[in-house]
Design an enzyme around this catalytic site. Structure first.
Site, short mmCIF file in Angstrom:
data_model
loop_
_atom_site.label_atom_id
_atom_site.label_comp_id
_atom_site.label_asym_id
_atom_site.label_seq_id
_atom_site.Cartn_x
_atom_site.Cartn_y
_atom_site.Cartn_z
N SER A 131 -36.82 -31.48 -12.62
CA SER A 131 -36.38 -32.87 -12.79
C SER A 131 -37.47 -33.68 -13.47
O SER A 131 -38.66 -33.43 -13.25
CB SER A 131 -36.05 -33.50 -11.44
OG SER A 131 -35.83 -34.90 -11.57
N TYR A 180 -39.26 -35.48 -2.99
CA TYR A 180 -38.37 -34.86 -3.98
C TYR A 180 -39.11 -34.66 -5.30
O TYR A 180 -39.08 -33.57 -5.87
CB TYR A 180 -37.13 -35.74 -4.21
CG TYR A 180 -36.26 -35.23 -5.34
CD1 TYR A 180 -35.46 -34.11 -5.16
CD2 TYR A 180 -36.24 -35.87 -6.58
CE1 TYR A 180 -34.66 -33.63 -6.19
CE2 TYR A 180 -35.45 -35.40 -7.61
CZ TYR A 180 -34.66 -34.28 -7.41
OH TYR A 180 -33.88 -33.81 -8.44
#
Length: 269
Positions: free
Chosen positions: A143, A156
């Site tokens: 990501s 995250y």
């Protein structure tokens, strides 16, 4: 450069919806047999039946929760033992919204298990099998959050920074006949937003939200171009190359026998 001309089976995690399901569709239409892994048996079965009917490829399903050690071991064993598998799409992952101090530690631990531990263990099983045959491909879905602490997704983002670093390092260690790719999506319209507790994709600026078909098609295009790191929304690949070059410039000075002179200002005589 394309490694998808090999007639190998692709094992895809998180395959029941979103990015994983879209990879399954695209690879099936390229003639690849599939092994689809996810927790939702019903969705997996429906997708498998659809792809078999539309493309004629062989599609197996493995119902597995990759945060469960026994389930994870089952998928690892399939990667280790099935010589038809040449492609691993390490896609399964989860996000968690909110400030770190407000997040539930059990959910944080589960996220680390899925985003880091399962990715690592499955890549290890695949890499060992692929190295023995000197062919294969490992695609790890990371990501852009892993590049941007300013987005404040503390754990995250850290898990995704791991995935990118991990992929870059594997490239240095494995045969060039084993293709490595880290895909760094930005905001993408998938169910991850609903599951993260962030209010869903509809709460995002539509100018920042990519459709999943566009994301996967771009990721595959990057794969065919031989990219190690693919950022589908980045218009100029040279910008990431410059970022990486700036990082590499630090290397000679990251470990030296003495501390830098700037830390010696005001030292007692």
């Amino acid at each position: 450069m394309s490694k998808f001309n090999i007639p190998g089976t692709a094992l895809i995690t998180g395959a029941s919806t979103g990015i994983g399901a879209t990879y399954a569709d695209r690879l099936a239409r390229r003639g690849h047999d599939l092994i689809l892994v996810a927790r939702d048996t019903g969705r997996l079965g429906a997708l498998a039946a659809k792809l078999r009917g539309e493309t004629g490829v062989k599609v197996d399903v493995i119902t597995a929760d990759l945060t469960n050690k026994a389930d994870l071991a089952k998928v690892e064993a399939r990667l280790a033992d099935d010589a038809s598998i040449d492609i691993l799409i390490n896609n399964a992952g989860v996000a968690l919204s909110g400030a770190f101090v407000d997040q539930d530690l059990e959910r944080i631990e589960s996220m680390i298990q899925l985003n880091i531990v399962s990715v690592t263990r499955l890549a290890h099983a695949a890499a060992k099998a692929f190295a023995a045959r000197d062919r294969g491909a490992i695609v790890n879905i990371s990501s852009v959050v892993g590049l941007a602490p300013e987005l404040q997704m503390a754990v995250y983002g850290a898990t995704k920074a791991y995935v990118t670093y991990f992929t870059q390092t594997l490239r240095l260690q494995l045969s060039p006949n084993i293709h490595l790719q880290a895909v760094l999506p930005g905001a993408t319209r998938t169910e991850i937003w609903d599951r993260s507790g962030s209010g869903g994709a509809e709460s995002l600026d539509p100018n920042m939200l990519m459709e999943v078909d566009d994301l996967v098609d771009s990721a595959l295009a990057g794969f065919f171009q031989g990219e190690l790191v693919t950022i589908p929304s980045l218009p100029d690949a040279g910008e990431f190359a410059a970022y990486d070059a700036a990082r590499a410039k630090l290397l000679p000075n990251l470990s030296r026998s003495r501390s830098a002179a700037r830390y010696k200002v005001g030292e007692p005589a």
